[in-house]
Design a protein around this motif. Structure first.
Motif, PDB file in Angstrom:
ATOM      1  N   THR A  23      -9.058 -25.200 -53.792  1.00 36.95           N
ATOM      2  CA  THR A  23     -10.348 -25.884 -53.842  1.00 36.95           C
ATOM      3  C   THR A  23     -10.479 -26.672 -55.136  1.00 36.95           C
ATOM      4  N   GLN A  24     -11.336 -27.672 -55.079  1.00 38.29           N
ATOM      5  CA  GLN A  24     -11.563 -28.543 -56.223  1.00 38.29           C
ATOM      6  C   GLN A  24     -12.148 -27.745 -57.392  1.00 38.29           C
ATOM      7  N   LYS A  25     -11.697 -28.106 -58.586  1.00 33.74           N
ATOM      8  CA  LYS A  25     -12.225 -27.486 -59.794  1.00 33.74           C
ATOM      9  C   LYS A  25     -13.136 -28.485 -60.486  1.00 33.74           C
ATOM     10  N   ILE A  26     -14.298 -28.029 -60.890  1.00 32.68           N
ATOM     11  CA  ILE A  26     -15.204 -28.799 -61.735  1.00 32.68           C
ATOM     12  C   ILE A  26     -15.617 -27.821 -62.834  1.00 32.68           C
ATOM     13  N   GLU A  27     -14.995 -27.983 -63.996  1.00 38.68           N
ATOM     14  CA  GLU A  27     -15.173 -27.003 -65.070  1.00 38.68           C
ATOM     15  C   GLU A  27     -15.346 -27.689 -66.413  1.00 38.68           C
ATOM     16  N   MET A  28     -15.858 -26.917 -67.355  1.00 39.44           N
ATOM     17  CA  MET A  28     -15.970 -27.362 -68.740  1.00 39.44           C
ATOM     18  C   MET A  28     -15.072 -26.453 -69.571  1.00 39.44           C
ATOM     19  N   GLY A  29     -14.366 -27.036 -70.531  1.00 40.38           N
ATOM     20  CA  GLY A  29     -13.507 -26.202 -71.352  1.00 40.38           C
ATOM     21  C   GLY A  29     -12.976 -26.933 -72.569  1.00 40.38           C
ATOM     22  N   LYS A  30     -12.351 -26.187 -73.439  1.00 40.25           N
ATOM     23  CA  LYS A  30     -11.716 -26.724 -74.648  1.00 40.25           C
ATOM     24  C   LYS A  30     -10.385 -27.374 -74.267  1.00 40.25           C
ATOM     25  N   HIS A  31      -9.905 -28.272 -75.103  1.00 38.28           N
ATOM     26  CA  HIS A  31      -8.673 -28.995 -74.765  1.00 38.28           C
ATOM     27  C   HIS A  31      -7.484 -28.059 -74.582  1.00 38.28           C
ATOM     28  N   GLU A  32      -7.419 -26.975 -75.333  1.00 37.15           N
ATOM     29  CA  GLU A  32      -6.285 -26.054 -75.216  1.00 37.15           C
ATOM     30  C   GLU A  32      -6.187 -25.493 -73.791  1.00 37.15           C
ATOM     31  N   THR A  33      -7.313 -25.264 -73.157  1.00 39.78           N
ATOM     32  CA  THR A  33      -7.341 -24.727 -71.799  1.00 39.78           C
ATOM     33  C   THR A  33      -7.145 -25.827 -70.775  1.00 39.78           C
ATOM     34  N   VAL A  34      -7.857 -26.928 -70.928  1.00 38.94           N
ATOM     35  CA  VAL A  34      -7.808 -28.021 -69.957  1.00 38.94           C
ATOM     36  C   VAL A  34      -6.417 -28.641 -69.885  1.00 38.94           C
ATOM     37  N   PHE A  35      -5.785 -28.860 -71.023  1.00 37.27           N
ATOM     38  CA  PHE A  35      -4.481 -29.522 -71.039  1.00 37.27           C
ATOM     39  C   PHE A  35      -3.404 -28.708 -70.326  1.00 37.27           C
ATOM     40  N   LYS A  36      -3.571 -27.399 -70.230  1.00 35.63           N
ATOM     41  CA  LYS A  36      -2.596 -26.554 -69.535  1.00 35.63           C
ATOM     42  C   LYS A  36      -2.500 -26.898 -68.049  1.00 35.63           C
ATOM     43  N   HIS A  37      -3.523 -27.569 -67.513  1.00 35.53           N
ATOM     44  CA  HIS A  37      -3.527 -27.929 -66.093  1.00 35.53           C
ATOM     45  C   HIS A  37      -2.572 -29.075 -65.771  1.00 35.53           C
ATOM     46  N   PHE A  38      -2.135 -29.826 -66.782  1.00 32.50           N
ATOM     47  CA  PHE A  38      -1.219 -30.937 -66.501  1.00 32.50           C
ATOM     48  C   PHE A  38       0.047 -30.918 -67.355  1.00 32.50           C
ATOM     49  N   GLU A  39       0.149 -30.041 -68.300  1.00 36.46           N
ATOM     50  CA  GLU A  39       1.360 -29.961 -69.132  1.00 36.46           C
ATOM     51  C   GLU A  39       2.330 -28.933 -68.570  1.00 36.46           C
ATOM     52  N   LYS A  40       2.396 -28.869 -67.254  1.00 36.35           N
ATOM     53  CA  LYS A  40       3.251 -27.890 -66.583  1.00 36.35           C
ATOM     54  C   LYS A  40       4.654 -28.443 -66.417  1.00 36.35           C
ATOM     55  N   ASP A  41       5.632 -27.576 -66.603  1.00 31.96           N
ATOM     56  CA  ASP A  41       7.031 -27.980 -66.473  1.00 31.96           C
ATOM     57  C   ASP A  41       7.459 -27.835 -65.012  1.00 31.96           C
ATOM     58  N   ASN A  42       7.030 -28.806 -64.188  1.00 36.06           N
ATOM     59  CA  ASN A  42       7.432 -28.824 -62.786  1.00 36.06           C
ATOM     60  C   ASN A  42       7.572 -30.278 -62.339  1.00 36.06           C
ATOM     61  N   ASP A  43       7.993 -30.484 -61.108  1.00 39.10           N
ATOM     62  CA  ASP A  43       8.253 -31.847 -60.651  1.00 39.10           C
ATOM     63  C   ASP A  43       7.042 -32.521 -60.000  1.00 39.10           C
ATOM     64  N   THR A  44       5.866 -31.990 -60.226  1.00 37.29           N
ATOM     65  CA  THR A  44       4.637 -32.629 -59.762  1.00 37.29           C
ATOM     66  C   THR A  44       4.266 -33.747 -60.727  1.00 37.29           C
ATOM     67  N   LEU A  45       3.809 -34.871 -60.175  1.00 37.97           N
ATOM     68  CA  LEU A  45       3.301 -35.965 -61.007  1.00 37.97           C
ATOM     69  C   LEU A  45       1.817 -35.716 -61.240  1.00 37.97           C
ATOM     70  N   TYR A  46       1.426 -35.617 -62.498  1.00 39.87           N
ATOM     71  CA  TYR A  46       0.022 -35.427 -62.870  1.00 39.87           C
ATOM     72  C   TYR A  46      -0.519 -36.751 -63.401  1.00 39.87           C
ATOM     73  N   VAL A  47      -1.564 -37.249 -62.756  1.00 34.83           N
ATOM     74  CA  VAL A  47      -2.251 -38.457 -63.202  1.00 34.83           C
ATOM     75  C   VAL A  47      -3.528 -37.974 -63.864  1.00 34.83           C
ATOM     76  N   VAL A  48      -3.638 -38.202 -65.178  1.00 30.43           N
ATOM     77  CA  VAL A  48      -4.744 -37.666 -65.968  1.00 30.43           C
ATOM     78  C   VAL A  48      -5.572 -38.824 -66.513  1.00 30.43           C
ATOM     79  N   ASN A  49      -6.794 -38.941 -66.002  1.00 26.41           N
ATOM     80  CA  ASN A  49      -7.675 -40.033 -66.407  1.00 26.41           C
ATOM     81  C   ASN A  49      -8.788 -39.498 -67.301  1.00 26.41           C
TER      82      ASN A  49
END
Length: 163
Positions: A23-49
């Motif tokens: 399900t969609q996430k709509i959350e508030m958080g510090k950069h240390e937590t939020v950045f973990k959602h796209f700095e993953k070492d996998n073959d998914t392309l993360y588009v971060v706007n």
């Protein structure tokens, strides 16, 4: 018979619920937590706007990101929207904007905008803090950075090149 119908209905409901994607996430958080959602070492392309509801160019380009999110939803692709709105506007401005514009991408509001000088260089050393900005990540590394607005054609081309 009624008991069996209730049990069968319950099992069907649970099966449908588990079949749905994350399900969609709509959350508030510090950069240390939020950045973990796209700095993953996998073959998914993360588009971060990076955007904000008060930023006219950000709002203008949002339909392009929504369209791209729909177009590539079945690929190894993840759209992440990071709002730089004020934390006090999370419930009153950001969440209603997401709902009113039918945005289904995961959306986070950074709750540490006072520390922007700390985390902006982590995204890109050339970034001066202006928005909109879009970064592209794959295999735990940034593979692209666009420090201005994107139209759909350019966004689609970048995504296709990196999937």
């Amino acid at each position: 018979m009624n008991k069996y119908l209730i049990i069968l209905s319950s099992l069907f409901f649970l099966a449908c619920k588990t079949e749905n994607k994350e399900t969609q996430k709509i959350e508030m958080g510090k950069h240390e937590t939020v950045f973990k959602h796209f700095e993953k070492d996998n073959d998914t392309l993360y588009v971060v706007n990076f955007w904000a509801t008060w930023c006219a160019p950000c709002v203008e380009e949002m339909p392009h990101f929504t369209k791209a999110n729909e177009t590539f939803k079945d690929k190894k692709f993840k759209m992440i929207l990071i709002s730089l709105d004020r934390s006090k506007d999370f419930e009153t401005k950001m969440k209603p904007f997401i709902k009113d514009n039918n945005i289904v991408a995961d959306t986070y509001l950074l709750d540490d905008n006072t520390r922007m000088n700390t985390w902006i260089p982590l995204i890109n050393k050339q970034w001066d803090g202006q928005i909109p900005v879009t970064a592209f990540y794959k295999n735990g590394k940034q593979i692209g950075f666009v420090p201005n607005t994107l139209n759909y054609e350019t966004l689609e081309q970048i995504i296709k090149q990196n999937l």
